[in-house]
Design a protein around this motif. Structure first.
Motif, PDB file in Angstrom:
ATOM      1  N   GLY A  11     108.213  88.222  69.130  1.00 11.73           N
ATOM      2  CA  GLY A  11     107.149  88.372  70.143  1.00 11.73           C
ATOM      3  C   GLY A  11     106.321  89.610  69.817  1.00 11.73           C
ATOM      4  O   GLY A  11     106.488  90.222  68.749  1.00 11.73           O
ATOM      5  N   PHE A  36     106.387  79.086  66.411  1.00  8.66           N
ATOM      6  CA  PHE A  36     105.131  79.539  67.033  1.00  8.66           C
ATOM      7  C   PHE A  36     104.030  78.574  66.620  1.00  8.66           C
ATOM      8  O   PHE A  36     104.108  78.015  65.530  1.00  8.66           O
ATOM      9  CB  PHE A  36     104.778  80.952  66.544  1.00  8.66           C
ATOM     10  N   ARG A  38     104.026  79.248  70.722  1.00  8.19           N
ATOM     11  CA  ARG A  38     104.824  78.819  71.868  1.00  8.19           C
ATOM     12  C   ARG A  38     104.256  79.485  73.127  1.00  8.19           C
ATOM     13  O   ARG A  38     103.670  80.549  73.082  1.00  8.19           O
ATOM     14  CB  ARG A  38     106.306  79.179  71.678  1.00  8.19           C
ATOM     15  N   GLY A 128     115.372  81.463  63.007  1.00 15.43           N
ATOM     16  CA  GLY A 128     116.811  81.374  63.236  1.00 15.43           C
ATOM     17  C   GLY A 128     117.162  82.115  64.511  1.00 15.43           C
ATOM     18  O   GLY A 128     116.354  82.879  65.049  1.00 15.43           O
ATOM     19  N   CYS A 164     114.401  93.047  69.831  1.00 15.11           N
ATOM     20  CA  CYS A 164     113.121  92.768  70.512  1.00 15.11           C
ATOM     21  C   CYS A 164     113.188  91.360  71.090  1.00 15.11           C
ATOM     22  O   CYS A 164     112.225  90.601  71.027  1.00 15.11           O
ATOM     23  CB  CYS A 164     111.955  92.879  69.526  1.00 15.11           C
ATOM     24  N   GLY A 166     113.323  90.276  74.042  1.00 11.11           N
ATOM     25  CA  GLY A 166     112.718  90.021  75.346  1.00 11.11           C
ATOM     26  C   GLY A 166     113.777  89.853  76.419  1.00 11.11           C
ATOM     27  O   GLY A 166     114.847  90.473  76.382  1.00 11.11           O
ATOM     28  N   GLN A 167     113.480  89.001  77.393  1.00 17.33           N
ATOM     29  CA  GLN A 167     114.388  88.851  78.529  1.00 17.33           C
ATOM     30  C   GLN A 167     115.725  88.224  78.146  1.00 17.33           C
ATOM     31  O   GLN A 167     116.658  88.218  78.953  1.00 17.33           O
ATOM     32  CB  GLN A 167     113.704  88.044  79.634  1.00 17.33           C
ATOM     33  N   PHE A 170     119.447  90.257  73.952  1.00 15.12           N
ATOM     34  CA  PHE A 170     120.545  89.832  73.067  1.00 15.12           C
ATOM     35  C   PHE A 170     121.712  90.819  73.031  1.00 15.12           C
ATOM     36  O   PHE A 170     122.859  90.466  73.305  1.00 15.12           O
ATOM     37  CB  PHE A 170     119.979  89.595  71.651  1.00 15.12           C
ATOM     38  N   PHE A 192     104.007  80.078  87.913  1.00 16.01           N
ATOM     39  CA  PHE A 192     102.698  80.289  87.292  1.00 16.01           C
ATOM     40  C   PHE A 192     102.253  79.103  86.468  1.00 16.01           C
ATOM     41  O   PHE A 192     103.059  78.330  85.960  1.00 16.01           O
ATOM     42  CB  PHE A 192     102.685  81.561  86.440  1.00 16.01           C
ATOM     43  N   PHE A 307     113.007  95.506  82.456  1.00 12.79           N
ATOM     44  CA  PHE A 307     111.778  94.950  83.013  1.00 12.79           C
ATOM     45  C   PHE A 307     111.826  95.167  84.514  1.00 12.79           C
ATOM     46  O   PHE A 307     112.826  94.867  85.154  1.00 12.79           O
ATOM     47  CB  PHE A 307     111.617  93.466  82.672  1.00 12.79           C
ATOM     48  N   SER A 313     100.933  94.568  85.212  1.00 17.14           N
ATOM     49  CA  SER A 313     100.841  94.179  83.796  1.00 17.14           C
ATOM     50  C   SER A 313     101.240  95.257  82.787  1.00 17.14           C
ATOM     51  O   SER A 313     100.452  95.625  81.908  1.00 17.14           O
ATOM     52  CB  SER A 313      99.395  93.760  83.470  1.00 17.14           C
ATOM     53  N   LEU A 316     103.560  94.184  78.026  1.00 18.22           N
ATOM     54  CA  LEU A 316     103.125  94.244  76.621  1.00 18.22           C
ATOM     55  C   LEU A 316     102.916  95.694  76.185  1.00 18.22           C
ATOM     56  O   LEU A 316     103.250  96.071  75.060  1.00 18.22           O
ATOM     57  CB  LEU A 316     101.826  93.461  76.429  1.00 18.22           C
TER      58      LEU A 316
HETATM   59  C1  FAD Z   1     106.000  86.555  85.740  1.00 23.24           C
HETATM   60  C2  FAD Z   1     105.671  87.537  84.669  1.00 23.24           C
HETATM   61  C3  FAD Z   1     104.351  87.926  84.452  1.00 23.24           C
HETATM   62  C4  FAD Z   1     104.052  88.867  83.465  1.00 23.24           C
HETATM   63  N1  FAD Z   1     102.757  89.279  83.299  1.00 23.24           N
HETATM   64  C5  FAD Z   1     102.482  90.234  82.382  1.00 23.24           C
HETATM   65  C6  FAD Z   1     101.143  90.669  82.158  1.00 23.24           C
HETATM   66  O1  FAD Z   1     100.192  90.216  82.789  1.00 23.24           O
HETATM   67  N2  FAD Z   1     100.947  91.620  81.194  1.00 23.24           N
HETATM   68  C7  FAD Z   1     101.955  92.132  80.459  1.00 23.24           C
HETATM   69  O2  FAD Z   1     101.722  93.005  79.622  1.00 23.24           O
HETATM   70  N3  FAD Z   1     103.212  91.714  80.635  1.00 23.24           N
HETATM   71  C8  FAD Z   1     103.498  90.774  81.563  1.00 23.24           C
HETATM   72  N4  FAD Z   1     104.773  90.333  81.697  1.00 23.24           N
HETATM   73  C9  FAD Z   1     105.799  90.884  80.806  1.00 23.24           C
HETATM   74  C10 FAD Z   1     105.704  90.286  79.404  1.00 23.24           C
HETATM   75  O3  FAD Z   1     105.895  88.891  79.481  1.00 23.24           O
HETATM   76  C11 FAD Z   1     106.755  90.907  78.519  1.00 23.24           C
HETATM   77  O4  FAD Z   1     106.878  92.279  78.797  1.00 23.24           O
HETATM   78  C12 FAD Z   1     106.443  90.758  77.025  1.00 23.24           C
HETATM   79  O5  FAD Z   1     106.368  89.420  76.667  1.00 23.24           O
HETATM   80  C13 FAD Z   1     107.548  91.462  76.211  1.00 23.24           C
HETATM   81  O6  FAD Z   1     107.333  91.245  74.850  1.00 23.24           O
HETATM   82  P1  FAD Z   1     108.584  91.262  73.869  1.00 23.24           P
HETATM   83  O7  FAD Z   1     108.050  91.043  72.510  1.00 23.24           O
HETATM   84  O8  FAD Z   1     109.410  92.444  74.155  1.00 23.24           O
HETATM   85  O9  FAD Z   1     109.452  89.982  74.321  1.00 23.24           O
HETATM   86  P2  FAD Z   1     109.035  88.448  74.235  1.00 23.24           P
HETATM   87  O10 FAD Z   1     107.571  88.308  74.249  1.00 23.24           O
HETATM   88  O11 FAD Z   1     109.804  87.729  75.270  1.00 23.24           O
HETATM   89  O12 FAD Z   1     109.556  88.000  72.798  1.00 23.24           O
HETATM   90  C14 FAD Z   1     110.923  87.886  72.529  1.00 23.24           C
HETATM   91  C15 FAD Z   1     111.121  86.902  71.391  1.00 23.24           C
HETATM   92  O13 FAD Z   1     112.477  86.966  70.977  1.00 23.24           O
HETATM   93  C16 FAD Z   1     112.912  85.663  70.635  1.00 23.24           C
HETATM   94  N5  FAD Z   1     114.366  85.643  70.740  1.00 23.24           N
HETATM   95  C17 FAD Z   1     115.105  85.828  71.864  1.00 23.24           C
HETATM   96  N6  FAD Z   1     116.420  85.766  71.579  1.00 23.24           N
HETATM   97  C18 FAD Z   1     116.517  85.556  70.245  1.00 23.24           C
HETATM   98  C19 FAD Z   1     117.622  85.396  69.366  1.00 23.24           C
HETATM   99  N7  FAD Z   1     118.892  85.444  69.804  1.00 23.24           N
HETATM  100  N8  FAD Z   1     117.384  85.173  68.054  1.00 23.24           N
HETATM  101  C20 FAD Z   1     116.093  85.100  67.590  1.00 23.24           C
HETATM  102  N9  FAD Z   1     115.000  85.230  68.394  1.00 23.24           N
HETATM  103  C21 FAD Z   1     115.211  85.466  69.715  1.00 23.24           C
HETATM  104  C22 FAD Z   1     112.213  84.776  71.654  1.00 23.24           C
HETATM  105  O14 FAD Z   1     112.105  83.449  71.198  1.00 23.24           O
HETATM  106  C23 FAD Z   1     110.851  85.471  71.796  1.00 23.24           C
HETATM  107  O15 FAD Z   1     109.861  84.907  70.964  1.00 23.24           O
HETATM  108  C24 FAD Z   1     105.088  89.401  82.674  1.00 23.24           C
HETATM  109  C25 FAD Z   1     106.415  89.006  82.880  1.00 23.24           C
HETATM  110  C26 FAD Z   1     106.708  88.101  83.877  1.00 23.24           C
HETATM  111  C27 FAD Z   1     108.138  87.697  84.100  1.00 23.24           C
END
Ligand code: FAD
Length: 454
Positions: A11, A36, A38, A128, A164, A166-167, A170, A192, A307, A313, A316
């Motif tokens: 991400g 991707f 996605r 993977g 990295c 995300g939610q 790991f 949403f 989080f 917002s 990111l």
């Molecule tokens: C309802 C809602 C609204 C939001 N609105 C905003 C907004 O307006 N602006 C904003 O900045 N943020 C917003 N956010 C927060 C935002 O979605 C996240 O903070 C942001 O996507 C985090 O980026 P990231 O790269 O850390 O994680 P992510 O974008 O979630 O990327 C994580 C990646 O890790 C991959 N992954 C996970 N586990 C594994 C694994 N075991 N092996 C391999 N790959 C894996 C996933 O497939 C994913 O692609 C919102 C969140 C929510 C819940």
């Protein structure tokens, strides 16, 4: 397989981490489980989120791709008649404040752009799923087991893992980090989708610019967002307490369609017809905090450790800024520095926690005392709040500002930091009744899983 640096998740956090590492002379491997492009939620950037993209050299590309330009955010009060506005801002080296702009993004496009560019600049992207951490005798992370799309598994050995994910959190779910706690906003559910035919602001810049973010406040923990993501489509979301949804016994789409207009009279003005062009997604339980998110051989970045709440917002911005902060530390680690002691990244950890704590105190005050908050925005601390809304939240950015200090006073809250104890999880000190551990090994559910389990 062996690599010096393995990033789990491609991400924006993972891609930005990779690009900042390449600048440090390191070519990481990114492991991403999904194909991707996605769908992903999180479409609005703050001022500093935009600045990270500029530092990564994306300004021209963002303009070429015609991502909507955000000039600010307007928050409508309960009746829809009053509103307050915070412009996107920047600070120069002398800390002079100026108006600025940032972007709104369709995440499928944006994330793909970021990941592809990370690859172009030197990262290796592999499809993977990380399934299990590999641990050394002293507990240090020394790699992960990966399941490839053909179902085969392989160990990847590495000097450092950057989580990295995300939610999916790991490393927390694998109990490598300290415990994961539920956050203050874990009882909310976000619904949403995306609509066409929405009514945007009439202007091209400033307060009424057509691509600004709108927030519709209803009452505590009930709100909605309006984020233009291209010339036609607007991302619309609604957050309500989970109990309200469960009581209605409706599908997410029925609930979304039925409840959105009740959030605030301004919603109907802005979305005269609900032409949904995307399914209604649901994310429950999005609020959490992972303790001890850095350690020997690992750093968690962005959502992978914390989080709070999507309002304003910050997601990111936080993940990309933490990526930037972490990159030089990873280089030093590979150079053999930071190898002594229990946690080579303890300072980084506290630094990141302090930043998010500032955000948390701001968001908490908004919910606890919305009228006082609006007064602070316009009258008492306009510049400091402009900074906070732009994502200038870290100790190197004049934080905690007088505004944050005032928030803490009003919330009757103190913050203490200890290099060994790390930051205090939300809940334990301030809201003892909520200091609950996250259900172990239960990642945030998908819409389908959650609906099935309900
Ligand atoms: C309802 C809602 C609204 C939001 N609105 C905003 C907004 O307006 N602006 C904003 O900045 N943020 C917003 N956010 C927060 C935002 O979605 C996240 O903070 C942001 O996507 C985090 O980026 P990231 O790269 O850390 O994680 P992510 O974008 O979630 O990327 C994580 C990646 O890790 C991959 N992954 C996970 N586990 C594994 C694994 N075991 N092996 C391999 N790959 C894996 C996933 O497939 C994913 O692609 C919102 C969140 C929510 C819940």
């Amino acid at each position: 397989m062996k690599t010096d640096v393995l990033i789990i998740g491609g991400g924006p956090g993972g891609a930005a981490t990779a690009m900042f590492l390449v600048r440090e002379g390191i070519k990481p491997v990114i492991l991403e489980q999904e194909e991707f492009p996605r769908y992903h939620i999180g479409e609005s950037l703050t001022g500093e989120g935009g600045q990270v993209l500029r530092r990564l050299g994306f300004e021209g590309e963002m303009t070429k791709r015609e991502h909507p330009v955000k000039h600010g955010v307007r928050v409508f009060g309960t009746t829809g008649q009053n509103s307050w506005y915070v412009p996107v801002s920047a600070r120069d080296k002398e800390w002079n404040l100026s108006f600025s702009t940032t972007w709104q993004v369709r995440r499928s496009d944006f994330d793909t752009m970021m990941l592809k560019e990370a690859e172009t600049r030197g990262a290796t992207v592999m499809r993977g799923t990380a399934t299990k951490p590999l641990l050394a005798d002293d507990g240090a992370v020394r790699g992960v087991t990966v399941r490839w799309p053909d179902g085969k598994s392989e160990d990847i050995e590495t000097q450092i893992v950057l989580d990295c994910s995300g939610q999916a959190t790991f490393l927390a779910n694998q109990r490598v980090t300290g415990p994961k706690y539920v956050g203050s906003y874990d009882k909310q559910v976000a619904f949403f989708s995306q609509v066409t035919g929405a009514v945007r602001g009439p202007g091209i810049s400033g307060e009424d610019a057509k691509d600004n973010t709108l927030i519709f406040y209803a009452k505590k923990f009930h709100w909605a967002w309006f984020i233009p993501i291209d010339g036609d489509v607007v991302s619309v979301g609604m957050v309500t307490p989970r109990a309200d949804f469960l009581a209605k016994k409706q599908t997410p789409e029925e609930f979304f369609r039925n409840e959105l207009y009740d959030i605030n009279p301004e919603v109907r003005k802005r979305i005269p017809e609900m032409n949904l062009v995307e399914k209604v997604h649901v994310i429950p339980n999005y609020s959490y905090q992972v303790r001890g998110f850095c350690g020997k051989g690992f750093i968690c970045i962005g959502d992978a450790h914390r989080f709070i709440d999507p309002i304003f917002s910050f997601g990111l911005t936080v993940t990309m800024r933490e990526a930037e902060f972490a990159a030089p530390l990873v280089r030093e680690y590979l150079e053999g520095k930071r190898r002594n002691g229990d946690n080579p990244f303890a300072e980084h950890q506290v630094f990141c926690e302090k930043g998010i704590d500032n955000l948390e105190d701001m968001i908490d005050l908004f919910w606890e005392q919305p009228f006082a908050f609006a007064t602070f925005v316009y009258h008492r601390y306009p510049d400091q709040l402009t900074d906070a809304f732009a994502g200038r939240i870290y100790p190197t950015e004049h934080q905690p500002s007088p505004a944050v200090v005032a928030f803490r006073k009003m919330l009757k809250r103190t913050r203490e930091y200890d290099q060994d104890v790390y930051s205090v999880p939300i809940g334990s000190r301030f809201h003892p009744e909520r200091a609950a551990l996250w259900e172990p090994n239960s990642p945030v559910a998908t819409t389908e899983q959650w609906m099935g389990a309900r």
